[in-house]
Design a protein around this motif. Structure first.
Motif, mmCIF file in Angstrom:
data_model
loop_
_atom_site.group_PDB
_atom_site.id
_atom_site.type_symbol
_atom_site.label_atom_id
_atom_site.label_comp_id
_atom_site.label_asym_id
_atom_site.label_seq_id
_atom_site.Cartn_x
_atom_site.Cartn_y
_atom_site.Cartn_z
ATOM 1 N N VAL A 44 7.796 5.495 7.297
ATOM 2 C CA VAL A 44 8.342 6.323 5.926
ATOM 3 C C VAL A 44 7.246 6.341 5.258
ATOM 4 C CG1 VAL A 44 9.214 4.046 5.018
ATOM 5 C CG2 VAL A 44 10.139 6.278 4.366
ATOM 6 N N LEU A 45 7.244 7.877 4.317
ATOM 7 C CA LEU A 45 6.347 8.237 3.280
ATOM 8 C C LEU A 45 6.937 7.333 2.129
ATOM 9 C CD1 LEU A 45 6.158 11.979 3.780
ATOM 10 C CD2 LEU A 45 4.613 10.205 4.827
ATOM 11 N N TRP A 46 5.890 6.768 1.316
ATOM 12 C CA TRP A 46 6.268 6.075 0.164
ATOM 13 C C TRP A 46 7.252 6.632 -0.531
ATOM 14 C CZ3 TRP A 46 6.910 1.378 -1.444
ATOM 15 C CH2 TRP A 46 6.880 1.019 -2.846
ATOM 16 N N PRO A 47 7.284 7.986 -1.217
ATOM 17 C CA PRO A 47 8.552 8.107 -2.122
ATOM 18 C C PRO A 47 9.825 8.270 -1.585
ATOM 19 C CG PRO A 47 6.589 9.717 -2.450
ATOM 20 C CD PRO A 47 6.436 8.696 -1.246
ATOM 21 N N GLU A 48 9.814 8.085 -0.198
ATOM 22 C CA GLU A 48 11.174 8.096 0.733
ATOM 23 C C GLU A 48 11.496 6.695 1.118
ATOM 24 O OE1 GLU A 48 10.872 12.497 2.718
ATOM 25 O OE2 GLU A 48 10.188 10.858 3.834
ATOM 26 N N TYR A 49 10.916 5.589 0.378
ATOM 27 C CA TYR A 49 11.049 4.434 1.003
ATOM 28 C C TYR A 49 12.385 4.103 0.555
ATOM 29 C CZ TYR A 49 9.376 -0.216 2.090
ATOM 30 O OH TYR A 49 9.189 -1.577 2.970
ATOM 31 N N SER A 50 12.936 2.963 1.187
ATOM 32 C CA SER A 50 14.460 2.551 0.697
ATOM 33 C C SER A 50 14.575 1.064 0.819
ATOM 34 C CB SER A 50 15.490 3.151 1.658
ATOM 35 O OG SER A 50 15.261 2.467 2.960
ATOM 36 N N PHE A 51 15.501 0.591 0.456
ATOM 37 C CA PHE A 51 16.030 -0.783 0.191
ATOM 38 C C PHE A 51 15.867 -1.405 1.744
ATOM 39 C CE2 PHE A 51 19.201 -4.048 0.844
ATOM 40 C CZ PHE A 51 18.940 -5.149 -0.210
ATOM 41 N N TRP A 52 16.531 -0.380 2.599
ATOM 42 C CA TRP A 52 16.598 -0.954 4.257
ATOM 43 C C TRP A 52 15.423 -1.066 4.677
ATOM 44 C CZ3 TRP A 52 21.038 -2.803 4.292
ATOM 45 C CH2 TRP A 52 22.114 -2.440 3.313
ATOM 46 N N ASN A 53 14.338 -0.456 4.309
ATOM 47 C CA ASN A 53 12.834 -0.251 4.676
ATOM 48 C C ASN A 53 12.535 -1.764 4.232
ATOM 49 O OD1 ASN A 53 12.637 3.004 4.139
ATOM 50 N ND2 ASN A 53 12.577 2.377 6.073
ATOM 51 N N GLY A 98 4.036 14.354 -6.198
ATOM 52 C CA GLY A 98 4.187 13.495 -5.233
ATOM 53 C C GLY A 98 3.810 12.192 -5.818
ATOM 54 N N HIS A 99 2.639 12.213 -6.558
ATOM 55 C CA HIS A 99 2.286 10.890 -7.323
ATOM 56 C C HIS A 99 3.456 10.299 -8.232
ATOM 57 C CE1 HIS A 99 -1.485 10.991 -5.188
ATOM 58 N NE2 HIS A 99 -1.858 12.107 -5.783
ATOM 59 N N PHE A 114 4.089 13.710 1.031
ATOM 60 C CA PHE A 114 5.566 13.824 0.743
ATOM 61 C C PHE A 114 5.576 15.161 -0.131
ATOM 62 C CE2 PHE A 114 8.485 13.746 -2.966
ATOM 63 C CZ PHE A 114 9.686 13.510 -2.258
ATOM 64 N N ALA A 115 4.559 15.311 -0.926
ATOM 65 C CA ALA A 115 4.486 16.612 -1.829
ATOM 66 C C ALA A 115 4.523 17.756 -0.923
ATOM 67 C CB ALA A 115 3.252 16.621 -2.708
ATOM 68 N N GLN A 116 3.598 17.727 0.173
ATOM 69 C CA GLN A 116 3.410 18.625 1.208
ATOM 70 C C GLN A 116 4.775 19.051 1.774
ATOM 71 O OE1 GLN A 116 0.432 18.145 4.135
ATOM 72 N NE2 GLN A 116 0.274 20.480 4.755
ATOM 73 N N LYS A 117 5.305 17.988 2.178
ATOM 74 C CA LYS A 117 6.488 18.184 2.929
ATOM 75 C C LYS A 117 8.012 18.771 2.115
ATOM 76 C CE LYS A 117 10.076 14.954 5.155
ATOM 77 N NZ LYS A 117 10.270 13.785 5.198
ATOM 78 N N ILE A 137 0.889 -1.135 -0.161
ATOM 79 C CA ILE A 137 0.100 -0.166 0.095
ATOM 80 C C ILE A 137 0.922 1.295 0.147
ATOM 81 C CG2 ILE A 137 -1.787 1.363 1.102
ATOM 82 C CD1 ILE A 137 -2.840 -1.450 2.365
ATOM 83 N N MET A 138 1.117 1.791 -1.133
ATOM 84 C CA MET A 138 2.046 3.040 -1.398
ATOM 85 C C MET A 138 1.573 4.135 -0.724
ATOM 86 S SD MET A 138 3.256 1.774 -5.162
ATOM 87 C CE MET A 138 1.626 1.969 -6.197
ATOM 88 N N ASP A 139 1.522 4.493 0.488
ATOM 89 C CA ASP A 139 0.889 5.609 1.036
ATOM 90 C C ASP A 139 1.799 6.606 1.272
ATOM 91 O OD1 ASP A 139 -1.245 6.943 1.978
ATOM 92 O OD2 ASP A 139 -1.316 6.154 3.950
#
Length: 335
Positions: free
Chosen positions: A230-239, A50-51, A39-42, A32-34
């Motif tokens: 974590v916000l989806w656009p900031e998701y990482s391999f480590w997450n 953001g999308h 992220f856009a607001q941030k 669920i890519m939430d």
């Protein structure tokens, strides 16, 4: 940006992946890519950006999954509930989808190289006609690929999917392909949009929300659920690695629950078949079949008949769905 990323993992990422792969690994992961709007607001950018960043992250996540040996991914791209958002945002999401599916159609060689099969799960009739046709072309073009699978849930909610599955079984009864007694929990599973996929082993939701938002409610009954802040656009391999580790820690209890559920389904079906045979014998007054040996013979005969009916119905259902996509795809070619 491409749907398929060729970039290799770093040395540390490869090392971590190899360590994780020494344990039980999920074969199917759902996201669920939430968090795209937050992220856009941030980041002080437009929602549409953001999308767009969210899609770029999906392409990265697919690459990570392949490196981890995860060959099936399902993503919640657009909920039916999202149609309630502002017209500008909905129109923007539809345009983004047009761009990405159009791009996908230009990447046929790369998709074939990696064996990527794209499936779109949802009620496509709710979408603009041109987008329906683009999606159908992508689905038809990659249908024969079988190395890895991306299931995009678009114009989807789980309750809508389950309702549709019930309608499909009712259609089967109306067409004379099924008896009402053939309807079961297992058959309903086979009528879901996701029937060609195993249930997810792991479901991940980002952005800190701890709800499923009507996503894969039926399929994730025995999945490991991981909620990450974590916000989806900031998701990482480590997450992703953290989520896989949580799955591994829960693996034994999940497997035990699945096995018990499967055994319960088999027992339930056996009891249902016995009940149907008993009713038939009573209805026909067949006293010769009242002893145990004849009852067992009649039970085996009834079970074989039910399985054949179900097989024919599922073949007809698959043909109906394939025809829907092929007809839409042909319309796109003509256009």
């Amino acid at each position: 940006m491409s749907w398929i990323r060729e970039k290799e993992l770093s040395f540390l990422e490869k090392l971590t992946a190899n360590i994780l792969k020494a344990g039980p690994m999920p074969k199917h992961v759902a996201f669920i890519m939430d968090g795209n709007r937050r992220f856009a607001q941030k980041a002080h950018v437009q929602r549409q950006e953001g999308h767009s960043q969210g899609f770029e992250k999906l392409a990265e996540a697919l690459r990570w999954c392949l490196h981890l040996g995860i060959h099936e991914v399902t993503v919640y791209a657009f909920s039916i509930e999202n149609f309630k958002r502002s017209k500008d945002e909905v129109d923007g999401l539809m345009e983004l989808a047009r761009q990405k599916f159009s791009r996908l159609l230009t990447e046929q060689e790369n998709l074939e190289k990696h064996g990527v099969c794209i499936r779109v799960l949802g009620d496509l009739t709710l979408l603009p006609a041109d987008l329906q046709q683009l999606i159908a072309k992508a689905v038809v073009a990659t249908k024969a690929h079988n190395k890895c699978f991306l299931n995009v849930c678009f114009a989807y909610t789980s309750r809508h999917e389950i309702t549709n599955a019930v309608k499909e079984m009712a259609w089967g009864v109306e067409q004379g392909l099924l008896k009402s007694s053939d309807v079961s929990e297992v058959l309903l599973s086979e009528c879901l949009y996701s029937s060609n996929s195993p249930n997810p082993d792991l479901l991940i939701r980002t952005s800190g929300e701890v709800r499923l938002s009507d996503f894969l409610l039926w399929q994730t009954s025995y999945s490991c659920l991981v909620f990450q802040s974590v916000l989806w656009p900031e998701y990482s391999f480590w997450n992703l690695c953290e989520a896989v580790l949580q799955y591994q820690l829960s693996y034994r209890s999940l497997q035990k629950a699945r096995d018990l559920h499967r055994e319960g389904q088999e027992l339930q079906q056996m009891e249902a078949d016995r009940s149907c045979v008993a009713e038939l014998l009573q209805h026909h007054g067949n006293r010769e079949s009242m002893d145990a040996q004849h009852r067992q013979k009649d039970l085996l005969k009834y079970t074989a008949g039910r399985e054949e009916r179900v097989r024919c119905f599922l073949n007809a259902l698959q043909l109906k769905r394939d025809t829907f996509f092929s007809d839409l795809s042909s319309q796109a070619v003509v256009a």
